[in-house]
Design a protein around this motif. Structure first.
Motif, PDB file in Angstrom:
ATOM      1  N   UNK A 199      62.670   9.197  15.939  1.00  0.00           N
ATOM      2  CA  UNK A 199      63.069   9.193  17.349  1.00  0.00           C
ATOM      3  C   UNK A 199      64.077   8.086  17.641  1.00  0.00           C
ATOM      4  N   UNK A 200      63.821   6.892  17.099  1.00  0.00           N
ATOM      5  CA  UNK A 200      64.753   5.778  17.293  1.00  0.00           C
ATOM      6  C   UNK A 200      66.111   6.129  16.688  1.00  0.00           C
ATOM      7  N   UNK A 201      66.102   6.708  15.495  1.00  0.00           N
ATOM      8  CA  UNK A 201      67.352   7.096  14.846  1.00  0.00           C
ATOM      9  C   UNK A 201      68.139   8.102  15.660  1.00  0.00           C
ATOM     10  N   UNK A 202      67.448   9.111  16.182  1.00  0.00           N
ATOM     11  CA  UNK A 202      68.127  10.123  16.995  1.00  0.00           C
ATOM     12  C   UNK A 202      68.683   9.514  18.271  1.00  0.00           C
TER      13      UNK A 202
ATOM     14  N   UNK B 269      72.645   9.157  19.364  1.00  0.00           N
ATOM     15  CA  UNK B 269      73.092   9.697  20.643  1.00  0.00           C
ATOM     16  C   UNK B 269      73.776   8.631  21.495  1.00  0.00           C
ATOM     17  N   UNK B 270      73.188   7.437  21.577  1.00  0.00           N
ATOM     18  CA  UNK B 270      73.782   6.351  22.358  1.00  0.00           C
ATOM     19  C   UNK B 270      75.095   5.874  21.742  1.00  0.00           C
ATOM     20  N   UNK B 271      75.144   5.813  20.411  1.00  0.00           N
ATOM     21  CA  UNK B 271      76.377   5.390  19.730  1.00  0.00           C
ATOM     22  C   UNK B 271      77.498   6.377  20.020  1.00  0.00           C
ATOM     23  N   UNK B 272      77.192   7.670  19.916  1.00  0.00           N
ATOM     24  CA  UNK B 272      78.210   8.696  20.154  1.00  0.00           C
ATOM     25  C   UNK B 272      78.646   8.700  21.617  1.00  0.00           C
TER      26      UNK B 272
ATOM     27  N   UNK C 267      75.406   0.987   5.646  1.00  0.00           N
ATOM     28  CA  UNK C 267      74.412   1.802   4.949  1.00  0.00           C
ATOM     29  C   UNK C 267      73.049   1.701   5.606  1.00  0.00           C
ATOM     30  N   UNK C 268      72.660   0.489   6.003  1.00  0.00           N
ATOM     31  CA  UNK C 268      71.381   0.304   6.691  1.00  0.00           C
ATOM     32  C   UNK C 268      71.375   1.049   8.020  1.00  0.00           C
ATOM     33  N   UNK C 269      72.486   0.960   8.762  1.00  0.00           N
ATOM     34  CA  UNK C 269      72.578   1.661  10.037  1.00  0.00           C
ATOM     35  C   UNK C 269      72.460   3.168   9.832  1.00  0.00           C
TER      36      UNK C 269
ATOM     37  N   UNK D   6      69.650   5.548  11.525  1.00  0.00           N
ATOM     38  CA  UNK D   6      69.986   6.731  12.313  1.00  0.00           C
ATOM     39  C   UNK D   6      69.350   8.000  11.744  1.00  0.00           C
ATOM     40  N   UNK D   7      69.179   8.060  10.442  1.00  0.00           N
ATOM     41  CA  UNK D   7      68.602   9.248   9.803  1.00  0.00           C
ATOM     42  C   UNK D   7      67.083   9.173   9.705  1.00  0.00           C
ATOM     43  N   UNK D   8      66.468   8.118  10.246  1.00  0.00           N
ATOM     44  CA  UNK D   8      65.017   7.984  10.241  1.00  0.00           C
ATOM     45  C   UNK D   8      64.441   7.609   8.889  1.00  0.00           C
ATOM     46  N   UNK D   9      65.309   7.234   7.940  1.00  0.00           N
ATOM     47  CA  UNK D   9      64.844   6.869   6.597  1.00  0.00           C
ATOM     48  C   UNK D   9      64.382   5.415   6.542  1.00  0.00           C
TER      49      UNK D   9
END
Length: 195
Positions: free
Chosen positions: A23-26, A30-33, A51-53, A57-60
């Motif tokens: 959820x945080x990644x999504x 969304x906020x970045x875009x 890479x960390x970002x 964003x991908x929830x990994x």
């Protein structure tokens, strides 16, 4: 490029934490875009690796409290915006755990309420938040030193402190017991679509 002092950590195997990381990644993407920022630009402004970002964003990866604050600051949104304003959302850094209790938006202000626990002997340094952000901390157990770096105050059970958090500030547990507290963060805003 400098690296943020608190790197993201691998997402926990607990399904609830995995769901929060997703959820945080999504929400972050969304906020970045919406802000018109590329992944590389946000990473540079927040001071974390690209890479960390991408993994966040991908929830990994789950992000630490410090990393989330850096990202929220770079996007100009309250921390709760990255947590989608969902009470019960939990974020942590070594020795510090914040649990979102409530978030509201009224009269042009976002008010976030957290249960903040600082483990015995732990210290957390926080990066500056946006202009006009004020933090209020009420200690419910233990004793802490909190506030703007160089102007900290000591507070014990039933005592409160407040400070404008547009500069580096810290939270430190004093003595042999953990500090439990309620932290209220009042921010101008919200940014459009942030909650």
């Amino acid at each position: 490029m400098s690296s943020h002092p608190e790197p993201a950590t691998q997402a926990a195997t607990d399904p609830a934490r995995q769901d929060l990381a997703r959820q945080v990644g999504e929400r972050l993407r969304s906020l970045r875009q919406a802000a018109g920022m590329s992944l590389g630009t946000l990473a540079e402004v927040a001071g974390i690796g690209k890479g960390s970002l991408s993994e966040i964003e991908n929830g990994a990866r789950s992000a630490t409290l410090g990393t989330l604050y850096a990202l929220a600051g770079a996007l100009g949104v309250p921390l709760a915006a990255l947590l989608s304003g969902v009470p019960g959302s939990r974020v942590a850094s070594p020795g510090v755990v914040a649990l979102l209790l409530d978030v509201s938006v009224e009269d042009g202000w976002t008010v976030e309420v957290y249960r903040l626990r600082i483990e015995a002997g732990a210290e957390h340094r926080s990066i500056p938040h946006g202009p006009g952000v004020v933090e209020h901390l009420l200690v419910t157990s233990g004793r802490a030193r909190v506030g703007r770096v160089g102007a900290e105050v000591e507070v014990g059970v039933g005592e409160a402190a407040q400070w404008v958090s547009d500069v580096p500030h810290r939270y430190q547990a004093l003595g042999p017991v953990a500090v439990d507290s309620v932290l209220v963060i009042r921010s101008p805003g919200p940014a459009a679509g942030s909650l």
